[in-house]
Design a protein around this motif. Structure first.
Motif, mmCIF file in Angstrom:
data_model
loop_
_atom_site.group_PDB
_atom_site.id
_atom_site.type_symbol
_atom_site.label_atom_id
_atom_site.label_comp_id
_atom_site.label_asym_id
_atom_site.label_seq_id
_atom_site.Cartn_x
_atom_site.Cartn_y
_atom_site.Cartn_z
ATOM 1 N N ASP A 397 6.212 -1.652 -4.333
ATOM 2 C CA ASP A 397 5.230 -0.584 -4.125
ATOM 3 C C ASP A 397 3.979 -0.815 -4.967
ATOM 4 O OD1 ASP A 397 6.501 0.899 -2.217
ATOM 5 O OD2 ASP A 397 7.353 2.358 -3.607
ATOM 6 N N HIS A 398 4.182 -1.185 -6.227
ATOM 7 C CA HIS A 398 3.047 -1.439 -7.112
ATOM 8 C C HIS A 398 2.177 -2.569 -6.564
ATOM 9 C CE1 HIS A 398 0.757 -2.262 -10.799
ATOM 10 N NE2 HIS A 398 1.060 -3.544 -10.578
ATOM 11 N N LEU A 399 2.806 -3.637 -6.146
ATOM 12 C CA LEU A 399 2.057 -4.766 -5.596
ATOM 13 C C LEU A 399 1.315 -4.354 -4.328
ATOM 14 C CD1 LEU A 399 4.790 -7.496 -6.164
ATOM 15 C CD2 LEU A 399 2.538 -7.451 -7.264
ATOM 16 N N PHE A 400 1.982 -3.587 -3.472
ATOM 17 C CA PHE A 400 1.368 -3.128 -2.230
ATOM 18 C C PHE A 400 0.162 -2.234 -2.504
ATOM 19 C CE2 PHE A 400 1.056 -0.550 1.622
ATOM 20 C CZ PHE A 400 1.207 -1.508 2.631
ATOM 21 N N ASP A 401 0.330 -1.299 -3.419
ATOM 22 C CA ASP A 401 -0.756 -0.368 -3.745
ATOM 23 C C ASP A 401 -1.921 -1.053 -4.447
ATOM 24 O OD1 ASP A 401 0.699 1.697 -2.643
ATOM 25 O OD2 ASP A 401 1.503 2.402 -4.560
ATOM 26 N N ASN A 402 -1.672 -2.265 -4.938
ATOM 27 C CA ASN A 402 -2.724 -3.014 -5.623
ATOM 28 C C ASN A 402 -3.120 -4.291 -4.887
ATOM 29 O OD1 ASN A 402 -3.328 -1.731 -8.504
ATOM 30 N ND2 ASN A 402 -1.146 -1.439 -8.043
ATOM 31 N N GLY A 403 -2.877 -4.267 -3.557
ATOM 32 C CA GLY A 403 -3.487 -5.294 -2.725
ATOM 33 C C GLY A 403 -2.647 -6.481 -2.313
ATOM 34 N N PHE A 404 -1.292 -6.381 -2.411
ATOM 35 C CA PHE A 404 -0.455 -7.520 -2.027
ATOM 36 C C PHE A 404 0.707 -7.076 -1.143
ATOM 37 C CE2 PHE A 404 -2.601 -9.039 -5.799
ATOM 38 C CZ PHE A 404 -2.974 -10.333 -5.414
ATOM 39 N N MET A 405 0.812 -7.672 0.030
ATOM 40 C CA MET A 405 1.929 -7.425 0.938
ATOM 41 C C MET A 405 3.062 -8.391 0.607
ATOM 42 S SD MET A 405 -0.036 -6.969 4.593
ATOM 43 C CE MET A 405 1.525 -7.043 5.481
#
Length: 453
Positions: A397-405
């Motif tokens: 989730d953190h990675l997704f919310d900060n620009g990484f799928m």
């Protein structure tokens, strides 16, 4: 996994409509997020933009299916030209021959090849071909390994401590409710990278096994490479007992010019391929020894395995796949694998710097982050506890919310359009994520220690 502004975003509105039309509101469970999936608007290179206008760097690459990222110009150009000629015919096309020739040229073990429409279909066809060739019914597979939707291939992929049985005699655990007991009885489950136990299990079924099915870098087993000792032992055992050795390279063919099997001193009898060999379109293929592949030969007086498919070798997929693989030459393979080595080293450095009980596994252009101190060695070791799963979801989730799928197991794949800039930025965001989650790591450690006591 959370989305911001879930009550007002376009994706939430679309999902409400989708729920009335499809079970779960989708046709593939991997797109689901809480409270709703996001919907793509467009993508170029390694960046995907959703319909809310948010752009993210894509380490999922459609579940490892895209080797050159999105909308690769040469693929787009060649596919567009083919679409203007037609998308599928009840006639053969020359490009099927050209692409078969190219793939066979990449691996000395590929005498002949046939195209299908998915990785699941490729594995299924390999198993059916093995049965036709040997006249035997049973197959052996590694515990926890994912091989698609086929009843026999999917056995044990969701096994848990409550169901998996003794380590020296793993249970054949069904995935889908209603799986016939007869199917389970025809699947022999072996532990990964454990030569002694695996061979002991195989010996009990030596007269009944059509093949042994192996993924050389199985994602669900922990994304750890098969050891040379393990692979060679299986090759020697199958040759000794008249079984076939089948490699599932649906995901891992990206890791070598001729597949991940390039790293091993043996050739399998059959190899299943898919995902990135389609150049962004649905695809599967099986290749191997001529005498084994010949069970599908419709010119034989007796066809042991009649085989066909409406969209098999359709010219759009053939053009896209051939273009993609010609671009993925030996230099491109080497460079991408080096990037993978670099990224895994960067991730390991971040873990050490933040001092959290995590680790990274993988090989070639693939990686996976585990919420464990030491890299797992098999499926049971890789199995995530409830606490580890919670941490993994929070990190994704953190990675997704900060620009990484990412793939939802905190796994990722690289594409040839990624640069050092994306990798460095990923390491920065990962560092911030681990720092944010460190108190949860410490709380989990205390809880697990108390539980043990």
């Amino acid at each position: 996994m959370s989305n911001k502004n879930e009550s007002t975003n376009k994706s939430a509105q679309l999902y409400q409509k989708a729920l009335s039309l499809m079970p779960g509101g989708c046709s593939r469970n991997t797109v689901l997020r809480k409270p709703n999936p996001l919907y793509a608007e467009s993508a170029t290179g390694c960046v995907v933009t959703d319909i809310e206008g948010v752009a993210r760097v894509d380490f999922a690459n459609n579940m490892a299916a895209l080797i050159h990222g999105h909308a690769q110009p040469k693929i787009v150009e060649n596919v567009t030209a083919q679409l203007q000629k037609g998308s599928a015919f009840t006639l053969a096309t020359e490009v099927e021959i050209d692409y078969a020739e190219h793939l066979c040229s990449r691996n000395e073990g590929f005498d002949k090849l046939r195209f299908v429409n998915s990785g699941t279909e490729a594995v299924m066809s390999c198993l059916k071909a093995a049965r036709a060739y040997t006249g035997r019914a049973k197959i052996a597979k590694v515990e926890g390994a994912y091989h698609g939707l086929y009843d026999y291939a999917e056995v044990s992929q969701t096994a848990s401590p409550a169901t998996w049985g003794d380590e020296s005699a793993p249970n054949s655990v069904p995935v889908a409710f209603g799986t016939p007991q007869a199917a389970l009885d025809d699947v022999v489950v072996i532990p990964f990278n454990d030569v002694a136990r695996a061979i002991a299990i195989l010996d009990k079924h030596k007269d009944d096994l059509a093949c042994v099915l192996v993924d050389l870098l199985p994602h669900r087993v922990g994304l750890i490479p098969a050891s040379t000792e393990f692979v060679v032992a299986l090759r020697e055992w199958t040759e000794r007992h008249g079984s076939l050795l089948v490699f599932d390279e649906v995901i891992t063919f990206r890791n070598g010019y001729g597949g991940a099997q390039d790293k091993y001193p043996i050739n399998p009898d059959l190899t299943a391929m898919g995902k990135m060999i389609g150049g962004g379109f649905p695809v599967g293929a099986l290749a191997g020894k001529a005498e084994v592949m010949d069970v599908m030969n419709p010119l034989n007086s007796k066809v042991l395995f009649p085989h066909s498919g409406t969209f098999s070798a359709n010219p759009v997929t053939m053009v896209a796949g051939l273009t993609a693989m010609q671009l993925f030459d030996k230099q491109a393979v080497t460079e991408l694998n080096q990037q993978g080595d670099n990224l895994r080293a960067m991730i390991a450095d971040v873990i050490k710097l933040v001092d959290v009980p995590a680790c990274v596994t993988g090989d070639g252009s693939m990686f996976r982050i585990h919420m464990k101190v030491k890299p797992p060695v098999n499926y049971r070791d890789a199995f995530a506890t409830t606490g580890e799963t919670t941490l993994m979801t929070a990190l994704v989730d953190h990675l997704f919310d900060n620009g990484f799928m990412m793939i939802n197991t905190c796994s990722g794949t690289l594409s040839t359009v990624m640069s050092d800039r994306e990798l460095a930025h990923f390491a920065e965001v990962l560092h911030a994520g681990f720092k944010k989650l460190k108190p949860q790591f410490e709380a989990l450690k205390v809880a697990e220690t108390t539980e043990i006591e």
